[in-house]
Design an enzyme around this catalytic site. Structure first.
Site, mmCIF file in Angstrom:
data_model
loop_
_atom_site.group_PDB
_atom_site.id
_atom_site.type_symbol
_atom_site.label_atom_id
_atom_site.label_comp_id
_atom_site.label_asym_id
_atom_site.label_seq_id
_atom_site.Cartn_x
_atom_site.Cartn_y
_atom_site.Cartn_z
ATOM 1 N N ARG A 105 0.874 -1.185 0.000
ATOM 2 C CA ARG A 105 0.000 0.000 0.000
ATOM 3 C C ARG A 105 0.906 1.228 0.000
ATOM 4 O O ARG A 105 1.690 1.429 0.933
ATOM 5 C CB ARG A 105 -0.907 0.010 1.239
ATOM 6 C CG ARG A 105 -1.622 1.349 1.419
ATOM 7 C CD ARG A 105 -2.700 1.320 2.483
ATOM 8 N NE ARG A 105 -3.860 0.574 2.031
ATOM 9 C CZ ARG A 105 -5.083 0.674 2.566
ATOM 10 N NH1 ARG A 105 -5.302 1.507 3.566
ATOM 11 N NH2 ARG A 105 -6.082 -0.054 2.098
ATOM 12 N N HIS A 132 -7.562 0.595 -6.283
ATOM 13 C CA HIS A 132 -7.723 -0.282 -5.107
ATOM 14 C C HIS A 132 -8.441 -1.544 -5.591
ATOM 15 O O HIS A 132 -9.596 -1.796 -5.244
ATOM 16 C CB HIS A 132 -8.524 0.451 -4.034
ATOM 17 C CG HIS A 132 -8.398 -0.148 -2.669
ATOM 18 N ND1 HIS A 132 -7.614 -1.251 -2.382
ATOM 19 C CD2 HIS A 132 -8.972 0.210 -1.472
ATOM 20 C CE1 HIS A 132 -7.719 -1.549 -1.102
ATOM 21 N NE2 HIS A 132 -8.529 -0.681 -0.537
ATOM 22 N N GLN A 135 -10.384 -3.943 -3.202
ATOM 23 C CA GLN A 135 -11.648 -3.416 -2.695
ATOM 24 C C GLN A 135 -12.756 -3.642 -3.723
ATOM 25 O O GLN A 135 -13.857 -4.089 -3.383
ATOM 26 C CB GLN A 135 -11.532 -1.929 -2.376
ATOM 27 C CG GLN A 135 -12.823 -1.327 -1.842
ATOM 28 C CD GLN A 135 -13.236 -1.934 -0.512
ATOM 29 O OE1 GLN A 135 -12.424 -1.993 0.407
ATOM 30 N NE2 GLN A 135 -14.485 -2.377 -0.382
ATOM 31 N N ASP A 223 -17.313 6.728 -1.494
ATOM 32 C CA ASP A 223 -16.020 6.688 -0.798
ATOM 33 C C ASP A 223 -15.897 8.013 -0.052
ATOM 34 O O ASP A 223 -16.693 8.944 -0.276
ATOM 35 C CB ASP A 223 -14.895 6.527 -1.847
ATOM 36 C CG ASP A 223 -13.529 6.231 -1.241
ATOM 37 O OD1 ASP A 223 -13.396 6.197 0.003
ATOM 38 O OD2 ASP A 223 -12.579 6.034 -2.027
ATOM 39 N N CYS A 263 -16.266 1.584 0.806
ATOM 40 C CA CYS A 263 -15.046 0.816 1.117
ATOM 41 C C CYS A 263 -14.665 0.909 2.588
ATOM 42 O O CYS A 263 -13.998 0.022 3.105
ATOM 43 C CB CYS A 263 -13.899 1.287 0.234
ATOM 44 S SG CYS A 263 -13.509 3.039 0.441
ATOM 45 N N ARG A 291 -13.450 -9.087 1.686
ATOM 46 C CA ARG A 291 -12.032 -8.741 1.496
ATOM 47 C C ARG A 291 -11.150 -9.953 1.792
ATOM 48 O O ARG A 291 -10.142 -10.179 1.135
ATOM 49 C CB ARG A 291 -11.631 -7.570 2.408
ATOM 50 C CG ARG A 291 -12.299 -6.222 2.112
ATOM 51 C CD ARG A 291 -11.877 -5.648 0.776
ATOM 52 N NE ARG A 291 -10.432 -5.573 0.635
ATOM 53 C CZ ARG A 291 -9.687 -4.524 0.991
ATOM 54 N NH1 ARG A 291 -10.249 -3.459 1.480
ATOM 55 N NH2 ARG A 291 -8.382 -4.535 0.833
HETATM 56 N N1 CP Z 1 -11.269 -0.335 2.536
HETATM 57 C C1 CP Z 1 -9.992 -0.346 2.968
HETATM 58 O O1 CP Z 1 -9.052 -0.582 2.183
HETATM 59 O O2 CP Z 1 -9.835 -0.124 4.290
HETATM 60 P P1 CP Z 1 -8.454 0.084 5.065
HETATM 61 O O3 CP Z 1 -7.906 1.419 4.663
HETATM 62 O O4 CP Z 1 -8.823 0.008 6.516
HETATM 63 O O5 CP Z 1 -7.507 -1.021 4.659
HETATM 64 N N1 NVA Z 2 -10.119 6.566 -1.194
HETATM 65 C C1 NVA Z 2 -9.737 6.132 0.136
HETATM 66 C C2 NVA Z 2 -9.907 4.666 0.273
HETATM 67 C C3 NVA Z 2 -9.563 4.112 1.626
HETATM 68 C C4 NVA Z 2 -9.717 2.645 1.702
HETATM 69 C C5 NVA Z 2 -8.312 6.557 0.423
HETATM 70 O O1 NVA Z 2 -7.457 6.397 -0.453
HETATM 71 O O2 NVA Z 2 -8.045 7.067 1.510
#
Ligand code: CP
Ligand code: NVA
Length: 320
Positions: A105, A132, A135, A223, A263, A291
């Site tokens: 990530r 993502h 997700q 989101d 998400c 997930r």
């Molecule tokens: N939806 C998601 O990716 O959540 P986190 O940021 O908690 O991993």
């Molecule tokens: N769009 C959000 C998704 C988090 C899972 C972010 O990038 O913070």
């Protein structure tokens, strides 16, 4: 054997690849529920490189690894050399020598690609600023479980065209879905991604009228208004996105069987009303569990351990 990376949904090899992964995930869920989860990853290791915070994604990877028999290890910028400027390529070489797979990530999608190019261990995208995919796979899995099909549905995205929205656009192209994105001016997706989805066979439409778009929706998705890394834009985003909230009236105009997805983490009262996310058409917690199943399937796919021909997709849960 060349490493199989999963950086974007298209790495799965088109719509059939996406469907195969979802079907495999359903098999894994079934085996888990029946207490018959196999442990094909005994003796394998998984590096979890998290440059940004995470609850669900990290847990899904850790639990998936442990349940499949692998050993997960968290690497963060403050506890490793990644935060001290070691070149990505060198870090990738370390992974190639020491671990079976890497979940990462990070902000830069280009950086993730660089890491993958230099790594002989497969790399999975655990979120970048651009995408993502895990997700969206979990969301698709949840829609399939509730509606029995992915096809013939009206998918409506409300709000910022975030990384999750962009993976949805990719999914629409690969699976031939009808996706309407309702975003305010300046917060829409990159036009090239919409065009590509159309060229692949999806029907992706843009509008700034969220209420009209949501009428008759089968799936409503949103989101946060402010994604990780956009904290300096809080005020501007709150102002621009103020009318882009999934609320009770919007759900009332959608299909009675609408599946509402987010998400998470959610900001009740901003992008989604509390009574919606905590209401009967919200499937956000099912998507959290999904997930785990899709992460297992993705790990096994990356390690060339996915079945050649998983069973076909279909309804597994009765609707609410
Ligand atoms: N939806 C998601 O990716 O959540 P986190 O940021 O908690 O991993
Ligand atoms: N769009 C959000 C998704 C988090 C899972 C972010 O990038 O913070």
């Amino acid at each position: 054997m060349l490493p199989r990376h999963l950086l974007d949904l298209s790495d799965l090899g088109g719509g059939d690849g996406v469907r195969a992964l979802l079907a495999h995930a359903a098999c894994l869920e079934g085996a888990r529920d029946a207490g018959g989860q196999e442990r094909p990853l005994i003796g394998r290791t998984l590096a979890l490189v998290f440059d940004k915070p995470s609850t669900r994604t990290r847990l899904a990877f850790e639990v998936a690894a442990v349940e499949l028999g692998a050993h997960p290890m968290l690497i963060t910028p403050t506890t490793s050399q990644t935060g001290r400027g070691e070149p990505l390529e060198d870090t990738a070489r370390v992974f190639g020598r020491l671990v079976s797979a890497v979940a990462c990530r990070t902000g830069s999608h280009a950086g993730l690609r660089t890491l993958a190019r230099a790594s002989s261990a497969p790399v999975l995208n655990a979120l970048t600023d651009d995408a993502h995919p895990l997700q969206t796979l979990a969301d698709l899995y949840t829609v399939l479980a509730e509606r029995g099909t992915l096809e013939g549905l009206r998918y409506v995205w409300v709000g910022d065209a975030s990384n999750v929205a962009r993976s949805w656009i990719e999914a629409a192209g690969l699976l031939g879905l009808h996706l309407v994105l309702a975003c305010p001016a300046g917060f829409g997706p990159p036009p090239a991604e919409v065009e590509l989805a159309g060229a692949r066979g999806g029907r992706v439409e843009l509008t700034d009228d969220a209420r009209a778009a949501a009428r008759g929706a089968d799936v409503l998705i949103t989101d946060v208004w402010v994604s990780m890394g956009q904290e300096a834009e809080v005020a501007a985003r709150r102002k621009a996105l103020a009318d882009y909230r999934i609320d009770r009236a919007m759900v009332g105009g959608a299909s009675p069987e609408v599946v509402v997805l987010h998400c998470l983490p959610a900001h009740r009262g901003e992008e989604i009303a509390a009574e919606v996310i905590d209401g009967p058409r919200s499937f956000v917690w099912d998507a959290v569990e999904a997930r785990l199943h899709v992460t297992k399937a993705a790990l096994l796919w990356c390690l060339h351990l996915a079945p050649e021909a998983p069973p076909s997709l279909g309804r597994r849960r009765s609707p609410h």
